[in-house]
Design a protein around this motif. Structure first.
Motif, mmCIF file in Angstrom:
data_model
loop_
_atom_site.group_PDB
_atom_site.id
_atom_site.type_symbol
_atom_site.label_atom_id
_atom_site.label_comp_id
_atom_site.label_asym_id
_atom_site.label_seq_id
_atom_site.Cartn_x
_atom_site.Cartn_y
_atom_site.Cartn_z
ATOM 1 N N GLU A 106 0.837 -1.206 0.000
ATOM 2 C CA GLU A 106 0.000 0.000 0.000
ATOM 3 C C GLU A 106 0.867 1.249 0.000
ATOM 4 O O GLU A 106 0.571 2.218 -0.696
ATOM 5 N N TRP A 107 1.938 1.228 0.778
ATOM 6 C CA TRP A 107 2.851 2.360 0.848
ATOM 7 C C TRP A 107 3.501 2.609 -0.520
ATOM 8 O O TRP A 107 3.540 3.739 -1.002
ATOM 9 N N ALA A 164 0.872 3.980 -2.995
ATOM 10 C CA ALA A 164 0.520 5.381 -2.732
ATOM 11 C C ALA A 164 1.639 6.321 -3.131
ATOM 12 O O ALA A 164 1.385 7.432 -3.597
ATOM 13 N N HIS A 184 -0.694 13.264 0.788
ATOM 14 C CA HIS A 184 0.525 12.510 1.073
ATOM 15 C C HIS A 184 0.781 12.461 2.584
ATOM 16 O O HIS A 184 1.170 11.425 3.127
ATOM 17 N N ASN A 223 -1.608 10.041 4.095
ATOM 18 C CA ASN A 223 -1.175 8.688 3.775
ATOM 19 C C ASN A 223 -0.047 8.258 4.709
ATOM 20 O O ASN A 223 -0.044 7.141 5.220
ATOM 21 N N ASP A 233 -1.568 7.582 8.141
ATOM 22 C CA ASP A 233 -2.291 6.308 8.141
ATOM 23 C C ASP A 233 -1.321 5.134 8.124
ATOM 24 O O ASP A 233 -1.522 4.135 8.813
ATOM 25 N N THR A 234 -0.258 5.267 7.330
ATOM 26 C CA THR A 234 0.742 4.204 7.251
ATOM 27 C C THR A 234 1.440 4.040 8.592
ATOM 28 O O THR A 234 1.701 2.909 9.017
#
Length: 146
Positions: free
Chosen positions: A83-84, A87, A107, A110, A113-114
């Motif tokens: 996912e990282w 993205a 960003h 993201n 969230d990561t």
């Protein structure tokens, strides 16, 4: 008198918000280091699972159950990294303007969230490894050939 009360409340709210922002910024800034750590952990877990696959299945049901938990955690770790990567290849990254670098809000979100996902999956890995210690399993990673 009212101005003093309002001023004190505004100051307190500002302090609280400032603390929260500092925590979020620290979390976002640490993601790149955490990604590297997670990637290294993923490689170690993969080696353990590959070695177990060569030696298994094991007679002890607890060992097989533990290996299943480790494999599930491995899949979650891999998913976070995928996912990282996904993205970061979509172009939501940093923007340059007159020599300065700015991250888009998407960003930054993201990364935040990561960071949460990494903490969760690392905690799960720690729990699985603690279970290994509780049962007294001994794991020897396969020697790497260089």
């Amino acid at each position: 008198m009212e101005n003093a009360i309002v001023s004190a409340v505004v100051k307190q709210v500002t302090n609280i918000v400032g603390d929260q922002i500092r925590k979020q910024v620290h979390s976002v800034r640490s993601v790149d280091k955490e990604i590297v750590k997670l990637s290294n952990d993923l490689n170690k877990v993969r080696e353990i699972l590959e070695d177990a696959e060569k030696k298994g299945p094991f007679e002890d049901k607890k060992v097989n159950e533990w290996l299943k938990k480790l494999e599930e955690t491995y899949c979650e770790m891999k998913l976070v990294l995928e996912e990282w990567d996904s993205a970061n290849t979509k172009g939501d990254g940093d923007h340059k303007h007159k020599g300065l670098s700015f991250s888009s809000p998407l960003h930054i979100k993201n990364k935040h969230d990561t960071a949460k996902k990494i903490k969760n999956v690392e905690a799960k890995l720690d729990a699985v490894l603690a279970e290994k210690n509780r049962y007294g399993f001994h794991i020897v990673a396969a020697a790497s050939t260089s």
